[in-house]
Write a protein that holds these residues in place. Sequence first.
Motif, PDB file in Angstrom:
ATOM      1  N   UNK A 822       0.488  -1.066   0.166  1.00  0.00           N
ATOM      2  CA  UNK A 822       0.030   0.056  -0.360  1.00  0.00           C
ATOM      3  C   UNK A 822       0.725   0.902  -0.259  1.00  0.00           C
ATOM      4  N   UNK A 823       0.060   2.055  -0.284  1.00  0.00           N
ATOM      5  CA  UNK A 823       1.038   3.293  -1.160  1.00  0.00           C
ATOM      6  C   UNK A 823       0.155   4.354  -0.953  1.00  0.00           C
ATOM      7  N   UNK A 824       0.447   5.511  -0.297  1.00  0.00           N
ATOM      8  CA  UNK A 824      -0.032   6.498   0.036  1.00  0.00           C
ATOM      9  C   UNK A 824       0.525   8.211  -0.380  1.00  0.00           C
ATOM     10  N   UNK A 825      -0.295   9.232  -0.848  1.00  0.00           N
ATOM     11  CA  UNK A 825      -0.211  10.294  -1.643  1.00  0.00           C
ATOM     12  C   UNK A 825      -0.881  11.310  -0.725  1.00  0.00           C
ATOM     13  N   UNK A 826      -0.468  11.810   0.697  1.00  0.00           N
ATOM     14  CA  UNK A 826      -1.760  12.398   1.453  1.00  0.00           C
ATOM     15  C   UNK A 826      -1.513  13.867   1.159  1.00  0.00           C
ATOM     16  N   UNK A 827      -2.202  14.492   1.801  1.00  0.00           N
ATOM     17  CA  UNK A 827      -2.874  15.287   1.683  1.00  0.00           C
ATOM     18  C   UNK A 827      -1.873  16.950   2.026  1.00  0.00           C
ATOM     19  N   UNK A 828      -1.961  17.825   0.839  1.00  0.00           N
ATOM     20  CA  UNK A 828      -0.570  18.737   0.713  1.00  0.00           C
ATOM     21  C   UNK A 828       1.083  18.196   0.618  1.00  0.00           C
ATOM     22  N   UNK A 829       1.413  17.322   0.448  1.00  0.00           N
ATOM     23  CA  UNK A 829       2.415  16.780  -0.350  1.00  0.00           C
ATOM     24  C   UNK A 829       2.722  16.718  -2.001  1.00  0.00           C
ATOM     25  N   UNK A 830       3.612  16.350  -1.958  1.00  0.00           N
ATOM     26  CA  UNK A 830       4.340  16.621  -2.956  1.00  0.00           C
ATOM     27  C   UNK A 830       4.302  17.949  -4.178  1.00  0.00           C
ATOM     28  N   UNK A 831       4.643  18.546  -3.326  1.00  0.00           N
ATOM     29  CA  UNK A 831       3.757  20.397  -4.079  1.00  0.00           C
ATOM     30  C   UNK A 831       3.932  20.480  -5.580  1.00  0.00           C
ATOM     31  N   UNK A 832       5.296  20.546  -6.131  1.00  0.00           N
ATOM     32  CA  UNK A 832       5.588  20.633  -6.917  1.00  0.00           C
ATOM     33  C   UNK A 832       5.866  19.731  -8.138  1.00  0.00           C
ATOM     34  N   UNK A 833       5.262  18.514  -7.992  1.00  0.00           N
ATOM     35  CA  UNK A 833       5.343  17.140  -8.669  1.00  0.00           C
ATOM     36  C   UNK A 833       4.754  17.591  -9.812  1.00  0.00           C
ATOM     37  N   UNK A 834       5.350  17.305 -10.994  1.00  0.00           N
ATOM     38  CA  UNK A 834       4.944  17.412 -12.423  1.00  0.00           C
ATOM     39  C   UNK A 834       4.924  15.960 -12.838  1.00  0.00           C
ATOM     40  N   UNK A 835       5.640  14.949 -13.299  1.00  0.00           N
ATOM     41  CA  UNK A 835       5.734  14.218 -13.150  1.00  0.00           C
ATOM     42  C   UNK A 835       6.126  12.574 -12.508  1.00  0.00           C
ATOM     43  N   UNK A 836       4.999  11.715 -12.320  1.00  0.00           N
ATOM     44  CA  UNK A 836       5.554  10.401 -11.358  1.00  0.00           C
ATOM     45  C   UNK A 836       5.013   9.009 -12.464  1.00  0.00           C
ATOM     46  N   UNK A 837       6.202   8.678 -12.421  1.00  0.00           N
ATOM     47  CA  UNK A 837       6.238   7.301 -13.242  1.00  0.00           C
ATOM     48  C   UNK A 837       6.604   6.066 -12.123  1.00  0.00           C
ATOM     49  N   UNK A 838       4.965   4.961 -12.328  1.00  0.00           N
ATOM     50  CA  UNK A 838       4.997   3.827 -11.051  1.00  0.00           C
ATOM     51  C   UNK A 838       6.065   2.594 -11.938  1.00  0.00           C
ATOM     52  N   UNK A 839       6.563   2.335 -12.151  1.00  0.00           N
ATOM     53  CA  UNK A 839       6.907   1.124 -12.656  1.00  0.00           C
ATOM     54  C   UNK A 839       7.646  -0.440 -12.683  1.00  0.00           C
ATOM     55  N   UNK A 840       6.842  -1.192 -12.585  1.00  0.00           N
ATOM     56  CA  UNK A 840       7.285  -3.091 -11.809  1.00  0.00           C
ATOM     57  C   UNK A 840       7.559  -2.965 -10.308  1.00  0.00           C
ATOM     58  N   UNK A 841       6.112  -1.878  -9.641  1.00  0.00           N
ATOM     59  CA  UNK A 841       6.015  -1.924  -8.314  1.00  0.00           C
ATOM     60  C   UNK A 841       5.153  -3.445  -7.871  1.00  0.00           C
ATOM     61  N   UNK A 842       5.608  -4.870  -8.059  1.00  0.00           N
ATOM     62  CA  UNK A 842       5.355  -5.914  -8.317  1.00  0.00           C
ATOM     63  C   UNK A 842       4.560  -5.797  -7.218  1.00  0.00           C
ATOM     64  N   UNK A 843       4.232  -5.486  -6.029  1.00  0.00           N
ATOM     65  CA  UNK A 843       3.655  -5.641  -5.404  1.00  0.00           C
ATOM     66  C   UNK A 843       2.669  -4.974  -4.840  1.00  0.00           C
ATOM     67  N   UNK A 844       2.050  -3.957  -5.222  1.00  0.00           N
ATOM     68  CA  UNK A 844       1.423  -2.490  -4.819  1.00  0.00           C
ATOM     69  C   UNK A 844       0.679  -3.318  -4.950  1.00  0.00           C
ATOM     70  N   UNK A 845      -0.623  -2.973  -3.885  1.00  0.00           N
ATOM     71  CA  UNK A 845      -2.278  -3.171  -4.273  1.00  0.00           C
ATOM     72  C   UNK A 845      -2.659  -2.245  -4.651  1.00  0.00           C
ATOM     73  N   UNK A 846      -2.448  -1.208  -3.449  1.00  0.00           N
ATOM     74  CA  UNK A 846      -3.357  -0.111  -3.864  1.00  0.00           C
ATOM     75  C   UNK A 846      -2.831   1.017  -3.606  1.00  0.00           C
ATOM     76  N   UNK A 847      -3.470   2.311  -3.923  1.00  0.00           N
ATOM     77  CA  UNK A 847      -2.779   3.225  -4.039  1.00  0.00           C
ATOM     78  C   UNK A 847      -3.717   4.101  -3.737  1.00  0.00           C
ATOM     79  N   UNK A 848      -3.198   5.579  -3.008  1.00  0.00           N
ATOM     80  CA  UNK A 848      -4.274   6.214  -2.125  1.00  0.00           C
ATOM     81  C   UNK A 848      -4.353   8.003  -2.264  1.00  0.00           C
ATOM     82  N   UNK A 849      -4.746   8.544  -2.760  1.00  0.00           N
ATOM     83  CA  UNK A 849      -4.516   9.861  -3.067  1.00  0.00           C
ATOM     84  C   UNK A 849      -5.340  10.947  -2.566  1.00  0.00           C
TER      85      UNK A 849
END
Length: 927
Positions: A822-849
């Motif tokens: 499980x992976x979580x991007x919480x409120x106010x996180x990554x204030x300047x992020x323009x590009x996000x790339x998730x590759x071959x995360x073989x165990x990832x089941x849930x992603x919350x934003x």
Amino acid sequence: MAEAVVSFVVERLGILLIDEAKFLSGVRDQVERVRVELRRMHCFLKDADTRQIESETVRNWVWEVKEISYDAEDAVETFIFQVASRRGRGIRIILKRVTCLLNEARLHRKIGLEIQAIQTKISDLTRSLQTYGIKDLKEGEGSSSASERRRLLRRSYSHVDEDDFVGLLNDVGILVAELVTKNTHCPLVSICGMGGLGKTTIAKKVYHHRDVRRHFDSFAWVCVSQQWKAQDILQEIVKKLIPEISNKEIMEMTVDELFKKVYEVQKQKKCLVVLDDIWSEDFWNILKNAFPNEKIGSKILLTTRNKDVALHVDPNGFLHQPRYLNEEESWELLQKKALRRRDGTDSRVDIELEKLGRKMAGQCGGLPLAVVVLGGVLATKHTLDEWETVNQNVNLYFRKGKGHDQEYSGVSDILALSYHDLPYQFKSCFLYLGNFPEDSEIPSEKLCQRLVAEDLVSFEEIEEEETRTDVAERYLHELAHRCMIQVQVKESTDRIKSCRLHDLMREFCLSKVKEENFLKVIDFRHGNEPVESTSSSTTRRIALYLPTNVDTFVLPTQGTTQHLRSALFFAPYGWIDELMPKMKSFFEDFKLLRVLDFGRGIQGILPKAIGKLLHLRYLSFNGSDFAGWASFIGKLKYLETLDLRVILGDISMPNRLWKMERLRHLYLPLCFSRRIRLDGLRDLEILVNFDSDQCDVRDLLKLTKLRKLKAAMEFNELGTIINYLSVTANYLRRSSFILTAKRFCSEEDLTLLCRLLECHHLYKLRLWGPIGKLPDDKHFSPRLTYILLGESRLEKDPMVTLGKVPNLRILILAADSFVGEEMVCSTMSFPQLRSLDLRALHNLEEWRVDEGAMPNLSTLRIEFCEKLKMVPDGLRFVTSLQEFTIFDMPKEFENRLRLENGEEGEDFYKVGHVPDVSIRHYSSLAE
């Protein structure tokens, strides 16, 4: 342009007199006298450049001054080349040394005669100054009937509204809202863009908009342009804002009274003042006291081609840059201009005429003025044959328009206003862009290095801790702010990555290039270039556009290239492998060459003649593939930029590389067979592709002037690197590392990683290998903008830490960098992020934003995360997202997002606001 040539030559001769004193003994005084005379003549060139457009005689005078400057530079550099070459050959044997001295005496007599002839020409030209009426022009002086005509053609009037208004209504709405509905906002609204983009037309629509008319009490429209007087501007504003005052009374007011009257009326009533076509910051410096700076309801709407002008008036003002028309809008506007009958109705257009019209509209590049000029030409053409004739000569009509009395002059005339307004040093930079083929994305770093190599950047403009390439980059910023070039900015650094010319701006640039004989573009892509293209004996630069079939490539004849300072090769897509044998004799004639770039796609064996190009400062093989590297490259002692990034296989590195003490910029290949030394390159400023497997990390300790470093190394060498970064690298601005951790488990390892992350100039980090855990967010440098993690095998959610890195803009989590579920991007996180790339995360089941996370994200890519069940619901809150790509994800995941036959997948609502959503597979790409 002659002003630029003479200025740079004067500076160059001064440098040669200092740096090459040992070669110039005996002729130093003569060279200095030429330099002094050229410097004196430079004072008169501003007046001459202003007047040459209306006088053939003055134009010839300017041309001769420029050619004499080139002759002086060529003579001195050729002399240095010949003396240096002869001394090098005869230094060891006494008999040869004597012969060498005798030869030098003959060379001294020869250059003495050449310089004497140049001095005679300068004296003749100086005597003719009074005959031609050329004077030492003071700032603010000078005008001509031609420039006055151009000014009148560009003058705008508020009562003349544009009926045929297409595609820019949204721009009008934005500006009206800023003026009317946002009363608490700043008092300045600016419209900024290149010439012909429709700034004035938009401003008129805003000026006459009913909401604007209801909101403000009084209105004034003033066209400023390049020639203006403060008193005239103020009188015009008073007439418009206070119509009850008689013209006689206004004309009798002093300047102080005018300032006060304009100021007071804007405080008493809500006024809108439009200042159309402002060119300089001086305008505001002089007129600003006529405008209240409080938020009192009155506002200013200004149009300008120069972003710096708008920011100077009010750094916090609202600045709007209109977009270009799309193809459909261009065709719609063309129809309105070209097919309108006298009764005001539109003519019917058949299929063939529409097809041809759309093609011509597309050549306008979305520039409204170009469409209008073309429409004016076509308005008198009624048959398909007549339209076809225009189509074959579109660029000619863009240059000349319809005639001398037309409402709109040619597009080139309008763009020329921006060019003529440039300070002389920026003109050379702009014309240099003519080297590059149409639609080229021109890398800014390489462009700046070429400008420096050709001495098109002045030493006098270098400020504290700047290099000449920094000054060249400032030139690009200036051209961008004046809307003469379009730039692409690096997301990771906010620096200019590349620039390009609008198609019509490029056509104008090429016309000026030809007029000034600044460079020759030789295009072999569609057959042999006419001999005329290389016939001039003073060609300084050539750009060779190569054909696919090298058999059709005929080189310029020997003797026409002896004055060359740069040669750039542009190959088509694919490989050209028979070019080098043809080039062997070509290089023999390049005695004064400073810039040589083979471009991409050329392969073969390098001619040894390259090692004889004594004056070469810039040499690039980037993207090509050459065999047979030899030590002759190490003989190029003046070389400042060397780009060895060949595209295929191992290469044999020059064994004298470390002795090339003048190198400033070194780009190493990704792999090479010989381990090399770098410790002698003490003036190196840029080092790219440093690899600890092929170079000694300790050599970096000697490179104290590095400003940019891109390096790859093993984790066990991190201690030496950190010592360099923290102690020696005082000038380093940007560092980028690929760090491989084969074994990472101790607290000492973690401490080293923390110290690296804390380096204030670290902006990009690729970290491969198991690291167990991430350091706390407090260790991440605020300048870090790019992070890639691969095979890190982190068990704790990395988003908790990475989301707090304040300026992180690009994040790539690759290949089991995170092995949790499980992976979580919480409120106010990554204030300047323009590009996000998730590759071959073989165990990832849930992603919350969570709502409020990643507020600036524009690009998202998910690839081969086979256990991920669905996209986060929180993506619907990321309104900035423009592109979402899914690669090789399970069918169930894809089906939740598909839009088929009007049916939305159950998760489509989460990304329905994203303009570009695509589902792809590597297998289909391979096919």
